[in-house]
Each structure stands twice: as structure tokens, then as C-alpha cells.
Design a protein around this motif. Structure first.
Motif, short mmCIF file in Angstrom:
data_model
loop_
_atom_site.label_atom_id
_atom_site.label_comp_id
_atom_site.label_asym_id
_atom_site.label_seq_id
_atom_site.Cartn_x
_atom_site.Cartn_y
_atom_site.Cartn_z
N VAL A 204 0.86 -1.19 0.00
CA VAL A 204 0.00 0.00 0.00
C VAL A 204 0.89 1.24 0.00
O VAL A 204 1.81 1.37 0.82
CB VAL A 204 -0.94 0.01 1.22
N ARG A 210 2.11 -2.42 5.17
CA ARG A 210 0.72 -2.78 4.91
C ARG A 210 0.58 -3.23 3.45
O ARG A 210 1.12 -2.58 2.54
CB ARG A 210 -0.23 -1.61 5.17
N LEU A 212 -2.08 -5.14 0.42
CA LEU A 212 -3.36 -5.69 -0.03
C LEU A 212 -3.02 -7.05 -0.64
O LEU A 212 -2.20 -7.14 -1.57
CB LEU A 212 -3.99 -4.80 -1.10
N VAL A 230 -12.09 -3.72 -4.51
CA VAL A 230 -12.66 -4.22 -3.26
C VAL A 230 -14.14 -3.89 -3.28
O VAL A 230 -14.59 -3.00 -4.00
CB VAL A 230 -11.98 -3.59 -2.02
N ASP A 234 -17.17 -3.44 2.00
CA ASP A 234 -16.17 -4.20 2.79
C ASP A 234 -15.43 -3.23 3.72
O ASP A 234 -14.59 -2.42 3.28
CB ASP A 234 -15.19 -4.89 1.83
N ARG A 236 -13.12 -3.59 5.77
CA ARG A 236 -11.67 -3.76 5.91
C ARG A 236 -10.88 -2.81 5.01
O ARG A 236 -9.74 -2.45 5.32
CB ARG A 236 -11.27 -5.21 5.54
N TYR A 237 -11.48 -2.43 3.90
CA TYR A 237 -10.72 -1.67 2.91
C TYR A 237 -11.29 -0.28 2.61
O TYR A 237 -10.84 0.39 1.69
CB TYR A 237 -10.64 -2.47 1.60
N LYS A 238 -12.30 0.15 3.39
CA LYS A 238 -12.93 1.45 3.11
C LYS A 238 -11.93 2.59 3.07
O LYS A 238 -12.04 3.50 2.25
CB LYS A 238 -14.02 1.74 4.16
N LEU A 240 -8.99 2.49 2.03
CA LEU A 240 -8.05 2.41 0.91
C LEU A 240 -8.68 2.79 -0.44
O LEU A 240 -7.96 3.04 -1.40
CB LEU A 240 -7.48 0.99 0.80
N VAL A 256 -6.94 1.73 -6.03
CA VAL A 256 -7.85 0.81 -5.36
C VAL A 256 -9.26 1.33 -5.65
O VAL A 256 -9.57 2.48 -5.32
CB VAL A 256 -7.61 0.74 -3.84
N ALA A 270 -10.11 -8.87 -1.93
CA ALA A 270 -9.50 -7.92 -2.87
C ALA A 270 -9.14 -8.66 -4.16
O ALA A 270 -8.66 -9.80 -4.11
CB ALA A 270 -8.25 -7.30 -2.26
#
Length: 883
Positions: A204, A210, A212, A230, A234, A236-238, A240, A256, A270
Motif C-alpha cells: 500500500v 501494509r 493488499l 474491493v 467491505d 476492511r478496505y474502506k 483504501l 484501489v 480484494a
């Protein structure tokens, strides 16, 4: 006198030549009869008759012969398809034998070679259709590359282009890296294989440590990634979404994006997005306006758009290097075994590559709308009706149609390019030059587009191009739209849909009123036929062995709407026996001087048995006509089989033997005339299904008339010929005889002993029948006496319930009841034990999951057979229970 043995090969050659010479297959544009037209699905010019052809062509021929006999002006339009890639492959293989490639010859010389091959070898399939008995109007035979059709193709392309319905676009196609061409979905075979799932870490941007994690079955395509997707929900990835990750090995920043295509429940949730190399990713790329980076060349080798370290590598070598390099960088999280389905070219047998390339497209979504409406309004109907749902599903979700192919054999696209790449679409080069002069103000050199059109483009015009379009010909006016299209379920989308779209657009009407969809032919266990399984059945071998009539009747008898066709050689052998039965019955009739009588009137018959067979004939004709109206070939064949084998051969000929051997000359004359007349009518009804044997027998049994059976009229009968009372009376006689014969078989009674039949509780109608037909029953049931009684049945008598009456058959002294009971019980116990053993095996989930599907199907079929045996043995024991 008729030969003792039916020899199909001799009969088939003789009669096909006679039919062809007589003009019996020909349509007549100037006829005042109602037209009836079927367009033959053109087989590939490279093809050889296979079971699918045998089924499809048999059903069409049955229908065209039937309608022709019913007085219609019947056109069955024949022809062959140029089969672009298949034909090019054949000729290239021939060149390879001499160490040459098509590029060594150049396009023009290569195409000369293809036309030479077509002239010498391209007619094999049509000769094989003749062996099957196909009766199209061969005078009108067309080829999708002949000049008339070529002109139609050019006009359609140019007109659609000028209407904005054909255009150039850069999209993904099924790319064949071996043959270097786009191919259709129909030419792609999906094969399940054992592969892997690689979980890759994408760093990332701006967030050290970090990553993905994305999972892929094709790590080499990551070199062309332009995003990671994504799911919008979700959590977990908002944080990003809208940010970037760094594409490993390439160093490119990729965004992303939030897209419903990403499934939070699958893998990490992802998904890497490679728009130039995956059909789903392509759509994601379009939605998010992502860059589309093509990393493969035409050979599926890595091109200049990837880092230098990978350029020139084959896709699988590139995969190995990508995985190794990611491992060295610590960016490979894990590898899992994974079953996946890979697309293979059906002819090249190499994995097909989704490839981003410039191609010609047709605006199928626009053309589909009126084609959908036509079916919704009932202007074209599908039989069986459920296939309309399949048609709607495909048509309502139709995508732009890639119509260009990178081949040399085919209809070359009528487009020319100027020096600056501007395209000029025209009917010919002279018109293109005229457009170019107007554009540039001077003469310029033009280069023709080297691509050819998808073969489905030209075959989509088949219903009207074969009739002379774009000219307004009498044939086009008379035979368009056609009445019926007979085709397989596998090409509803590829061919039927194309013909509907193009027919409506250019002719203003649907190309056919009915689309009859038949099932696919499989082996006797319902498995798809394939060379690898060794279960392919060759129809030509079956014709050689059993005759074309036996194969044709098998095809018709198995063609039940909506069900798969399980084909076996044993079925063909069985219908060869049916042909032999018909042959022997005719021979018997001729030996007994059963000859046609001029002016024979079936309504004036006196003998009830003669009146009965005439009524059964009429009922059979009605059943055949009703079945044919509904395209229920199996019901029509079944009705004919039951009448010919059962009612005529097994019952009527047996019923009338005493008459023919007796002294009553009046009865003899009537029965001989009836036998000859019914036999002749029977041949008429059978002719569309079994044309060769019926034509041969007609030649033997007809009176002075010299007409070929193929050219005679379908019989018409008055309903008054059916005597309901006599039909019921003789039906009762047959049921009595069959019941007694079944009892003999169940009780293991030898054929010799004569039985006594005791009839109790008989009503007036039953007594009257027994009075009139008792001698028939005694002779054919092998009973020395039949008594009507109200007394209690003797001990040791089996019973048969028939309507209101009961027939008792005393068995004492005929069989040893105790011994028979013991035999039946032993067989029943054995059958039950086998059933239990098979049930236990099929109840084992591991066996069902791991065993060969053919073995499992065989076990299920055997269980069904054993179950029937158990039922019959139990019934037989029950009969003995009170004895």
C-alpha cells in the motif's frame, strides 16, 4: 416374388438414383400448391456425417417427405458452410506434408489451393447425406462462399456499417495463440484442470508494512494490472478506496477501486484487475475508466509493455519467473492447490487467451430488440416452448458481436484503408477508390483489410441469401419466411439468433415461423460422445451394417421433445429387425396372393377382423398426423411401430390365417384385398421415416400404377372407417390372449399343453364376444376349451381379471405347483439380494463421488432392471398363493 432377404445396400442405391432422376426432390416456384420451406443448417464443407447430423437431417427429411406427400410445394434448401478456420486448417495440414506454410504461398495462391481442395474433397458430407436418404432440392445447392452469397454478405456488411451498426472497437476477444485469430465462444472448450491459487502481496502506497493481498490463478498477468478492486461495503478496505498500491515487479502506482465485482467472502476480498486479459476485469476497467495494458503478443509471449526482464517469455515461463521473483521479494504470501476451468481452442487444443485487440463489431444489442419482440409476439415459436426462455436469456444479455477473424479463408471484409489509416467501407474497391478521391482530392493507394468475417455472419443470412437476395427473386417471394427450422440446442444463440436479427432487419419479417429444437445425441448411458472416451458411434458404419432405414427410424423414435437422446447400436439393430418384420410380412402377403384390387372400398368390408384392421390403420394415421403437427417424432414412430409390428403382423396376419387357408372363396378374396390395401397404406405412412424399404416394397405390391411412392399422396380416410364396437371387441380378444400368454410365461408352462379357460361373472357383451371370437382366442391362446360358468373355480386354478369377468386357468396336471413355487421363490430371493447389494453400493457416498460416472449410471440402470424382475416374480408368486 420378393427376395427372401432384405439387402439395404442394393435397395438404397437403386431408389435414391430413381428419386433423383424423377425430380421428386424438386420444389416448383410456379406451383399453385401451398409452399413449405425448410432451410438446411449447412454442414461444414470439411465435415463428415456424425450422429448429430444423422439426427438433424433425418428429422428434416421426415418432415419434408411428409409435407411433400401431403401436397405441399416443398423446398428443402441444401448447402454447405465454408467453415473458415476448419477448412484453412485442413489445407494448411496438406501444405505441411510438403514442408510448406501458407505464408510461403501468399494469400492469393493459398486461396487457390483451398478452392482446389473444396472442388476435390468438399462434397463428402453431401454424398453422405444422400446415403442417409436426405431429399433436398439438390439443384438449388448453395455454398456460403459462392458468388451470390458473397454479394449478399458484402451488401449486409456495407449497409450495417452505413447505418452505424457495424464499427471498429478495441475489446477483449477469445484469442487463439496457435492460429493467430479471434474465435467464437462456440469454438472454445472448457476443461477442468488442477492448478494453483497464488496469494500476492501488493504494498500500500505510503503505508509501510501494509499490503493488499490478492489471489490469482494467473500470476503472470499481474504485469498488466491497472487496479485492485474491493467491495464498496467491505469495511476492511474502506480507507483504501481511492488510494493506491504499488504493483510489484513493475513499480507502477495502481488505484484501489470499489466495485461490486469483488466478493468479500472469497479469498481476501480484494481482486487484481487486468482489463486487457480477463473478460470480467475488462468490464470493471470500463466502469472505472482504467488503463488497459496488453502484455501479450499474438503468440501469448510477453511484449514490450512489461518490464524488460520478462519480454519474449512464453506465458507459462513468465509465470515461473514472476512467482520466483515475488518469492525473492517476500511478496508471495501462500500457494494453494486449486481446481479451475481453462478455455481451450477446440481445434488448436491450446489455452485461449483473452486478448485486447482492434476488431470489427456488430451492434447485436440493437439488432436483438426486434428479434426478441418477434418471439414475444408469437411470430416465431420455439418447440419445445421452454427454449424460448433460453433465447430470451441470451438475447436480453447479448454483447457486441466480434465479426472479424484473422484468417485468409472466408469473406474478406469490404473495407480499405487510406495512407492515414482512414477506413472506406464499400461494395467493391472501385467504390472505395471513389470515396478516397472525394476524401483526399486525389488518387491514393488503398490497402484492403486482411481480416475475414466470422462464418456465423454469412450463415446468419442463409434463409434469404440462398433464395437470391439481394435480388427480388420468385423463390425469395415464395419461400421466405420458411416454415420450420430444425436445429440443435447448442446453436440457438450462435445461429438461430443471428438469423432472427439479420432476417428481420433486411427482410422485414422473421426467417421462420417455427424453431424445432432437438436434443443432443449421447451414448446409451447419457454420456457425451468423445474420441477420448471411446464411445463415438459412426452413423455411416451403422448404415453399412443395418441400413439407412433402421438408423432413421431409431433417430425418430428417440427424438422425444425435451429429453437427451441415448443412442446405442442395439437400438438400431432392433429397428433393423423391424424392417425385416415388415419385409417378411410383405413376402407372406405376396405368397398368399394378396394383391391390390382396383376400386377396393374399405367401407364395404364384411368380415369384422378386416374392418378392425382398417379402423386401426385409420387410428394410426390420425396419431401420426397429430404427432407430426406437434413435432413429436417419437410418438409418430411409436404409433407406426405398434401398428406394423403389433396390430398388423402379430395380430391381423395371425387372425386371418384360417381364412386364407379355408374354403370360403368370398372371405378369402375380401381378406386378400384387405391385406394388400392395408399393406400399401402402411407403406405410405411409413415412407417419410423408412423411405428405402417402403419404396422397394411399394414397387412389389402396387397394382398397375407406376408412380414412385415418394411422389404419391398422403392417405386420406373417412372417420366412418373406424368401427368403435369392432375395435373394442377385437381389443378384448387381444387382451385375453395376451393375458393367457403372460400367465404361461410367468408359470413356466411349456408351449405344448393346451389349457382350459373358465370364464366367470361374464356380462352380456363379454359372452357375445366369446360367442363370435371364441375360436380365435382358443387358437392363439392354445386353449382346447373355454367355458362360461358361475361355479366356484377348481382348486389349483390361476386367475386373470378382465373387465367385469374373471378367467380361471386350472393348473393341476399342467405344472408342478410346489416345484414352480420353489423356483419362483429362489429367483425372487436372488433378485432381492442383488438389489440390496446395488442399493448398498449406491448408498455409499464415497463410491458415488469417486467412481467413474459411467459405472454409477450402469449400477443405477441395473438396479432398475432388477427392481422390475422383483415385481414380476412377486406377482407370479402371488398368483400361486392360493393354489
Amino acid at each position: 416374388m420378393l427376395e427372401k432377404t432384405f439387402r439395404p445396400d442394393e435397395v438404397e442405391k437403386k431408389h435414391y438414383a430413381a428419386w433423383d432422376k424423377s425430380g421428386a426432390f424438386q420444389s416448383h416456384e410456379d406451383s399453385n400448391r401451398a409452399p413449405f420451406a425448410i432451410m438446411m443448417p449447412p454442414p461444414n464443407v470439411t465435415g463428415s456425417l456424425h450422429m448429430g447430423h444423422a439426427l438433424n437431417m433425418t428429422l428434416q427429411d421426415v418432415l419434408i417427405r411428409y409435407e411433400r406427400m401431403r401436397g405441399r410445394d416443398a423446398l428443402w434448401q441444401p448447402g454447405t458452410d465454408h467453415a473458415g478456420i476448419a477448412t484453412q486448417m485442413v489445407v494448411e495440414r496438406e501444405l505441411a506434408k510438403h514442408g510448406k506454410k501458407r505464408t510461403d504461398l501468399g494469400r492469393e495462391k493459398f486461396l487457390e489451393k483451398v478452392w482446389e481442395w473444396k472442388a476435390e474433397s468438399g462434397g463428402a458430407i453431401t454424398n453422405q447425406l444422400r446415403r442417409l436418404g436426405a431429399s433436398p432440392d439438390w439443384r438449388r445447392e448453395r455454398f456460403t462462399m459462392d458468388e451470390g452469397l458473397n454479394r449478399a454478405v458484402r451488401k449486409v456488411f456495407v449497409d450495417l456499417y452505413r447505418q452505424g451498426l457495424i464499427y471498429r472497437d478495441k475489446r477483449l476477444v477469445n484469442w487463439d495463440p496457435k492460429f493467430h485469430t479471434a474465435i467464437s465462444d462456440l469454438e472454445v472448450v472448457q476443461k477442468e484442470t488442477q492448478g494453483h491459487l497464488w496469494h500476492l502481496r501488493y504494498p500500500v502506497e505510503g503505508q509501510p508494512d501494509r499490503y493488499l493481498v490478492v489471489a490469482t490463478t494467473r500470476p503472470e498477468t499481474m504485469l498488466g494490472d491497472t487496479a485492485v478492486a474491493v467491495h464498496p461495503d467491505d469495511a476492511r478496505y474502506k480507507d483504501l478506496v481511492g488510494k493506491h498500491v504499488i504493483l510489484p515487479l513493475v513499480g507502477r502506482r495502481i488505484s484501489v477501486v470499489a466495485d461490486d465485482y469483488a466478493d468479500p467472502e472469497t479469498g481476501s476480498g480484494a481482486v487484481k484487475i487486468t482489463p486487457a486479459h480477463d473478460f470480467n476485469d475488462f468490464e470493471v476497467g470500463r466502469r472505472h475508466k482504467l488503463e488497459m495494458i496488453n502484455i501479450f503478443d499474438a503468440d501469448a509471449h510477453i511484449n514490450e509493455n512489461a518490464p524488460e526482464a520478462y519480454r519474449g517469455l512464453d506465458r507459462y515461463k513468465a509465470r515461473e519467473k514472476v512467482v520466483a521473483d515475488l518469492t525473492d521479494l517476500g511478496l508471495l504470501e501462500k500457494v494453494e492447490d486449486h481446481k479451475l476451468t481453462l478455455p481451450y481452442g477446440d481445434r488448436s487444443d491450446v489455452v485461449i487467451e483473452p486478448w485486447l485487440t482492434d476488431q470489427w463489431y456488430c451492434d447485436a444489442p440493437t439488432l436483438a430488440k426486434p428479434a426478441i419482440k418477434a418471439v414475444e409476439e408469437g411470430r416465431t415459436v420455439f418447440v419445445p416452448k421452454q427454449w424460448e426462455n433460453t433465447y430470451y436469456e441470451w438475447m436480453r444479455n447479448i454483447q457486441p458481436w466480434c465479426i472479424s477473424r484473422q484468417l485468409w479463408w472466408g469473406h474478406q471484409i469490404p473495407a480499405w484503408y487510406g495512407p492515414d489509416g482512414k477506413v472506406f467501407v464499400a461494395y467493391d474497391e472501385a467504390e472505395a477508390q471513389q470515396q478516397a478521391r472525394k476524401e483526399y482530392g486525389k488518387e491514393v493507394a488503398l490497402t484492403r483489410d486482411p481480416d475475414v468475417l466470422d462464418t456465423w455472419f454469412s450463415s446468419g443470412l442463409w434463409p434469404f441469401s440462398t433464395l437470391g437476395w439481394p435480388d427480388e427473386t420468385p423463390a425469395l417471394k415464395r419461400y421466405y419466411p420458411g416454415d420450420v427450422l430444425v436445429t440443435g440446442l447448442d446453436i440457438i444463440f450462435f445461429w438461430v439468433a443471428r438469423m432472427m436479427m439479420l432476417g428481420i432487419h433486411f427482410m422485414g419479417d422473421v426467417p421462420f415461423r417455427t424453431v424445432y429444437i432437438h436434443a443432443l445425441v449421447r451414448d446409451e448411458r447419457g454420456q457425451k460422445m468423445s474420441k477420448s472416451k471411446g464411445n463415438v458411434i459412426d452413423p455411416l458404419e451403422l448404415i453399412d451394417k443395418y441400413g439407412a432405414d433402421a438408423l432413421r427410424f431409431t433417430m425418430a423414435a428417440l427424438a422425444a421433445p425435451g429429453s437427451g437422446i441415448k443412442m446405442s447400436e442395439q437400438r438400431v439393430e432392433g429397428y433393423r429387425n423391424f424392417a425385416t418384420k415388415l419385409w417378411n410380412a410383405t413376402r407372406y402377403a405376396l405368397m398368399n396372393e394378396c394383391k391390390p384390387v382396383a376400386g377396393f372400398d374399405p367401407s364395404a368390408l364384411k368380415d369384422p377382423v378386416n374392418r378392425w384392421i382398417v379402423g386401426r390403420l385409420v387410428a394410426t394415421a390420425r396419431a401420426v398426423e397429430q404427432a407430426m403437427a406437434q413435432y413429436r417424432y417419437n410418438d409418430a414412430a411409436g404409433a407406426l411401430y405398434r401398428f406394423v409390428w403389433g396390430e398388423f403382423c402379430d395380430w391381423y396376419l395371425e387372425f386371418t390365417k384360417p381364412i386364407l387357408q379355408g374354403a370360403d372363396e368370398t372371405a378369402k378374396c375380401e381378406t386378400r384385398a384387405t391385406t394388400a390395401w392395408v399393406l400399401g397404406q402402411m407403406l405410405h405412412l411409413l415412407h417419410p421415416f423408412m423411405p428405402f424399404i417402403t419404396e422397394e416394397l411399394w414397387e412389389q405390391v402396387r397394382a398397375d400404377q407406376r408412380d414412385l411412392l415418394i411422389s404419391t399422396h398422403w392417405p386420406e380416410y373417412s372417420d366412418t372407417l373406424v368401427d368403435v364396437t369392432i375395435d373394442a371387441d377385437l381389443g378384448w380378444v387381444i387382451r385375453v390372449i395376451e393375458s393367457v400368454r403372460a400367465l404361461r410365461a410367468e408359470m413356466n408352462i411349456a408351449p405344448g399343453p393346451m389349457l382350459t379357460l373358465l370364464l366367470r361373472d361374464a356380462g352380456a357383451a363379454t359372452r357375445a364376444r366369446l360367442e363370435q371370437f371364441g375360436d380365435l382366442v382358443k387358437r392363439l391362446a392354445r386353449a382346447d376349451q373355454i367355458e362360461v360358468t358361475n361355479a366356484e373355480p377348481p382348486k389349483g386354478a390361476a386367475q386373470i381379471v378382465l373387465d367385469e369377468a374373471t378367467i380361471f386357468v386350472p393348473l393341476a396336471g399342467v405344472i408342478d405347483i410346489a416345484q414352480e413355487r420353489a423356483r419362483l421363490k429362489k429367483e425372487l430371493d436372488k433378485a432381492k439380494a442383488e438389489a440390496e447389494k446395488i442399493e448398498k453400493k449406491l448408498g455409499n457416498e464415497q463410491f458415488v463421488a469417486k467412481a467413474n460416472p459411467d459405472v454409477v449410471a450402469e449400477q443405477r440402470q441395473r438396479l432398475e432392471e432388477v427392481g422390475l424382475a422383483v415385481t414380476k416374480l412377486t406377482q407370479a408368486l402371488d398368483r400361486l398363493a392360493g393354489l
